[in-house]
Motif scaffolding. Structure first.
Motif, mmCIF file in Angstrom:
data_model
loop_
_atom_site.group_PDB
_atom_site.id
_atom_site.type_symbol
_atom_site.label_atom_id
_atom_site.label_comp_id
_atom_site.label_asym_id
_atom_site.label_seq_id
_atom_site.Cartn_x
_atom_site.Cartn_y
_atom_site.Cartn_z
ATOM 1 N N SER A 120 35.454 -9.214 24.526
ATOM 2 C CA SER A 120 34.346 -8.862 25.413
ATOM 3 C C SER A 120 33.208 -9.869 25.329
ATOM 4 O O SER A 120 32.446 -10.036 26.285
ATOM 5 N N ASN A 121 33.087 -10.551 24.197
ATOM 6 C CA ASN A 121 32.053 -11.577 24.048
ATOM 7 C C ASN A 121 32.625 -12.984 24.135
ATOM 8 O O ASN A 121 31.936 -13.960 23.864
ATOM 9 N N SER A 122 33.913 -13.058 24.491
ATOM 10 C CA SER A 122 34.594 -14.324 24.781
ATOM 11 C C SER A 122 34.435 -15.350 23.666
ATOM 12 O O SER A 122 34.030 -16.496 23.893
ATOM 13 N N ILE A 123 34.794 -14.953 22.452
ATOM 14 C CA ILE A 123 34.662 -15.850 21.299
ATOM 15 C C ILE A 123 35.891 -16.757 21.224
ATOM 16 O O ILE A 123 37.013 -16.304 20.986
ATOM 17 N N ASN A 124 35.670 -18.031 21.414
ATOM 18 C CA ASN A 124 36.761 -19.005 21.522
ATOM 19 C C ASN A 124 37.575 -19.131 20.239
ATOM 20 O O ASN A 124 38.808 -19.179 20.267
ATOM 21 N N THR A 125 36.873 -19.222 19.117
ATOM 22 C CA THR A 125 37.585 -19.473 17.853
ATOM 23 C C THR A 125 38.582 -18.353 17.551
ATOM 24 O O THR A 125 39.676 -18.602 17.044
ATOM 25 N N ILE A 126 38.202 -17.128 17.872
ATOM 26 C CA ILE A 126 39.098 -15.998 17.601
ATOM 27 C C ILE A 126 40.251 -15.968 18.598
ATOM 28 O O ILE A 126 41.389 -15.640 18.238
ATOM 29 N N ALA A 127 39.994 -16.317 19.846
ATOM 30 C CA ALA A 127 41.073 -16.356 20.835
ATOM 31 C C ALA A 127 42.183 -17.292 20.388
ATOM 32 O O ALA A 127 43.376 -16.989 20.534
ATOM 33 N N VAL A 128 41.803 -18.437 19.828
ATOM 34 C CA VAL A 128 42.798 -19.402 19.352
ATOM 35 C C VAL A 128 43.548 -18.836 18.147
ATOM 36 O O VAL A 128 44.765 -19.005 18.019
ATOM 37 N N LYS A 129 42.829 -18.126 17.284
ATOM 38 C CA LYS A 129 43.478 -17.529 16.119
ATOM 39 C C LYS A 129 44.450 -16.425 16.526
ATOM 40 O O LYS A 129 45.520 -16.260 15.932
#
Length: 771
Positions: free
Chosen positions: A511-520
């Motif tokens: 929901s907050n579009s966190i890039n680092t976590i999306a990649v993880k």
């Protein structure tokens, strides 16, 4: 005074011989035309089988006219659809003796012949009857030099006589009013009524009828759109003639004369008016459909979209389309100003900048001149010559004397946009905006264009993760990781995060579009599994097998995104888009039915019900408290909405996907030249560039009561099991010992993923499902 005997005897004879010679000459001349020496004249058989080209009409879901496909904008109607005052206006103005003659005014014809042939008076026209005008409208005129008007008039008189023998007066009026040219390349009264007044012919008032009939004298000079005062004066003359000839009363005439000339102009030309990009797509689909042997004419010939007057029923909704276009235009005009001001003198589209120079060398004219071997200076000189061009501008098009190079600089600066609204349960396309103005930007950003989708790809990653066993309450560290086998790629976040020792839940991260976590999440799930999931959801384009897809490096179309996201509100099944619901011929006979055009396809679910409900909760949070929360705070929208924003690298593209139970809407904004992005994330991010189009569109839908079934519908209630799985805090701070003994490295190889807990969970779930 007495005349000489010689004169008395010889001159009458000479005059008689001259007169006889002229008669013989005229008869010979007439029969040379009659027997086709000056070109073939239609026979009675030809005239009894008149087949005029008709425009194909494109209709919306409610059978309202969207636009037309034509060479000649013509729609044929029956005589009984003409109001009497329309007929009266025509008779009073064009041919007062219409019901008395046989189609030919012999006096007028003789005057034209003698004045033109003997006196070389080319302005001797006039006196045409309605039937003569019909002959001209049907078959046109050819250039015969100084004899032109005489030859054409005689040919028309022969055709007119044949028409009168074949058709009744009512049939002639019907043919005439269905073929006569009106202003703005419009043929026939029905097309003119719809274009200038947005009514059918039967709904025309006395004033409107008089206005249109008044244009027949000179349809450009009396065009009410271009010359309203001149057209009004001509209208008043027609009304006065109707009154003097007893067709209307003094009272009706007075009322009509006092009325203002008010147009409700609608442009139905292929590149103007409502939904031009959609109509262009319909034309492509028709070309493909009508090639099939299943959809030929009874005689085996193929239908001609431009001539055969087809009726094409579509799924578009005119009101929704209008709201979508208005929302796009309102937002884009303001955004363009902000965009240009933010760049100022640093604008990459200015002359001599690298982007401009590269674009110049891609010009077709430049390439042709270069191939001819001339110098760069000569090319520049050639492209610098001014010419009169109509230019797009948000405050109205302008005509300027401008060079090709100046025009290039002008158009390079413009942002473009796209919007698609699709009904998920049926696949019906309800609104389709392919760009900012089809007259100047004909590249379709819904079906043709493929752009990087940014963070709008993340829901596919998270969906794949859930489908492969990841717990919805999994937590991930926000810290960056360098992936050594991907050129030391280190994904970062769009905004700085104060405390990197906090772990975030999947819901918060998405929901907050966190890039680092999306990649993880992609790392844990696997690239191939994620790509497979995206394809299950309806993505047809090839997706490169690289870690950056987690951040939306894939190039996809708006249409594909609409299809894929529809699965979140369509029982986990990606919808099949439907553009055309039925095609009929001009007589109402069905050429292709809904079932013919849209055969039922039994599609499997792309993911489980639990995953669907979980993802909807994640994307509701995006709107309620995440990157799309300005829908609530700025635009005060209280509808049930889920969604996802997206921004691509270097702020080249802004995206927003809005989900409601009965409507999926995708919006995109960017520059057609992919070398040019926004100057900053604050301007270019999807929440600022693309989301406002959706917001303004939804505001308009909310204000229209007939769309409550779209705008005020609750989402499905998540199951108790899903609610329990989501019962966790959005963040979790690491303890001292967790930080001390953290095993998550700052560097690792992406492809050498360790086997983790999620692989075990997936295997356990699969074992349970088999039991």
């Amino acid at each position: 005074m007495k005349l000489p005997k010689l004169f008395n005897k010889k001159w009458p004879k000479r005059i008689g011989l001259l007169f006889l010679g002229l008669i013989v000459l005229f008869i010979g001349f007439y029969f040379s035309i009659y027997f086709g020496i000056w070109g073939k004249i239609p026979t009675s058989k030809d005239l009894s089988n008149l087949n005029q080209s008709q425009a194909t009409v494109v209709l919306d879901r409610n059978e309202a006219l969207i636009g037309k496909l034509y060479i000649y904008d013509r729609q044929l109607i029956d005589y009984n659809q003409f109001p009497q005052h329309l007929i009266d206006a025509l008779i009073a103005t064009e041919d007062t003796r219409f019901y008395e003659h046989n189609g030919i005014d012999n006096k007028s014809l003789a005057r034209v012949f003698f004045k033109t042939l003997l006196m070389s008076d080319e302005a001797s026209g006039g006196g045409s009857t309605i039937t003569l005008q019909l002959a001209k409208n049907l078959f046109g005129r050819r250039n015969y030099g100084s004899f032109g008007i005489v030859v054409n008039k005689i040919k028309e008189s022969i055709v007119a006589k044949r028409l009168e023998d074949l058709y009744s007066k009512k049939e002639i009026l019907n043919l005439y009013l269905n073929t006569v040219p009106f202003p703005d390349n419009t043929y026939g009264i029905e097309s003119a009524a719809k274009k200038f007044f947005n009514v059918t012919t039967s709904q025309l008032t006395i004033s409107q009828s008089a206005t249109l009939i008044g244009t027949l004298k000179a349809n450009h000079s009396y065009n009410p759109r271009l010359y309203p005062e001149r057209s009004k004066a001509r209208r008043d003359l027609v009304i006065d003639l109707m009154n003097k000839q007893g067709f209307i009363s003094d009272e009706d005439a007075s009322t009509a004369l006092k009325s203002e000339l008010e147009l409700d102009y609608h442009q139905y030309a292929p590149n103007q008016g409502l939904a031009p990009y959609f109509r262009a797509e319909i034309k492509k689909q028709l070309d493909s459909i009508l090639k099939s042997d299943s959809y030929k004419k009874p005689d085996g010939e193929a239908y001609n979209v431009f001539r055969d007057g087809l009726k094409v029923y579509t799924t578009l909704d005119n009101s929704m389309q209008r709201y979508a276009e208005e929302a796009m235009q309102e937002h884009m005009a303001k955004l363009q100003t902000t965009y240009e001001n933010a760049y100022g003198k640093r604008s990459p589209w200015l002359k001599n900048k690298s982007v401009y120079e590269a674009s110049k060398k891609r010009l077709k004219t430049y390439k042709n001149l270069k191939a001819s071997g001339i110098s760069d200076k000569a090319i520049t000189d050639s492209l610098s010559k001014p010419k009169s061009l109509e230019l797009f501008a948000w405050d109205g098009t302008v005509v300027e004397s401008i060079s090709t190079l100046d025009s290039l600089e002008h158009y390079l600066k413009f942002l473009n946009a796209g919007l698609l609204s699709i009904e998920p349960s049926s696949g019906a396309i309800r609104a389709y905006v392919g760009g900012i103005d089809y007259r100047f930007f004909q590249y379709d950003h819904v079906s043709q264009s493929k752009r990087q989708v940014g963070s709008t790809f993340k829901p596919f990653v998270y969906t794949a993760a859930l489908e492969n066993g990841m717990d919805p309450c999994s937590y991930f560290s926000v810290k960056s990781v360098t992936y050594t086998d991907v050129d030391d790629w280190t994904p970062t976040n769009a905004t700085e995060i104060d405390d990197e020792d906090i772990n975030y839940s999947l819901e918060y991260a998405l929901s907050n579009s966190i890039n680092t976590i999306a990649v993880k999440v992609l790392y844990e799930t696997g690239i191939d599994k994620t790509i497979e999931q995206a394809h299950k959801m309806g993505i047809k384009s090839k997706i490169e097998s690289v870690p950056s897809i987690a951040l939306g490096s894939a190039n996809l179309s708006l249409l594909e995104m609409g299809i894929a996201y529809s699965s979140f509100v369509n029982n986990s099944v990606p919808t099949t888009p439907i553009f055309i619901s039925k095609i009929e011929d001009k007589n109402g006979n069905v050429i292709a039915s809904f079932e013919d055009l849209n055969p039922k396809i039994n599609q499997e679910k792309a993911f489980s019900d639990e995953t669907r409900q979980t993802m909807l909760e994640f994307m509701k949070a995006t709107v309620n408290s995440g990157t799309a929360q300005r829908l609530r705070t700025t635009y005060k929208l209280n509808n049930n909405i889920a969604g996802k924003t997206g921004t691509t690298q270097d702020n080249k593209d802004g995206w927003f996907v809005g989900l409601m139970p009965n409507l999926v809407t995708v919006t995109w904004v960017g520059n057609d030249n992919q070398q040019i992005g926004f100057s900053s994330t604050s301007i270019g991010q999807g929440a600022n560039s693309a989301l406002p189009i959706f917001a303004k569109y939804l505001q308009r839908l909310n204000n229209d009561p007939k769309f409550r079934t779209l705008t005020h519908v609750p989402f499905e209630a998540p199951s108790e099991e899903v609610l329990n799985m989501l019962d966790c805090e959005p963040t979790k701070e690491e303890s001292f010992f967790e930080r001390l003994f953290r095993t998550d490295p700052d560097k690792k190889e992406f492809k050498k993923k360790r086997k983790g807990i999620f692989d075990w969970l997936k295997k356990k779930n699969e074992d349970n499902s088999d039991s």
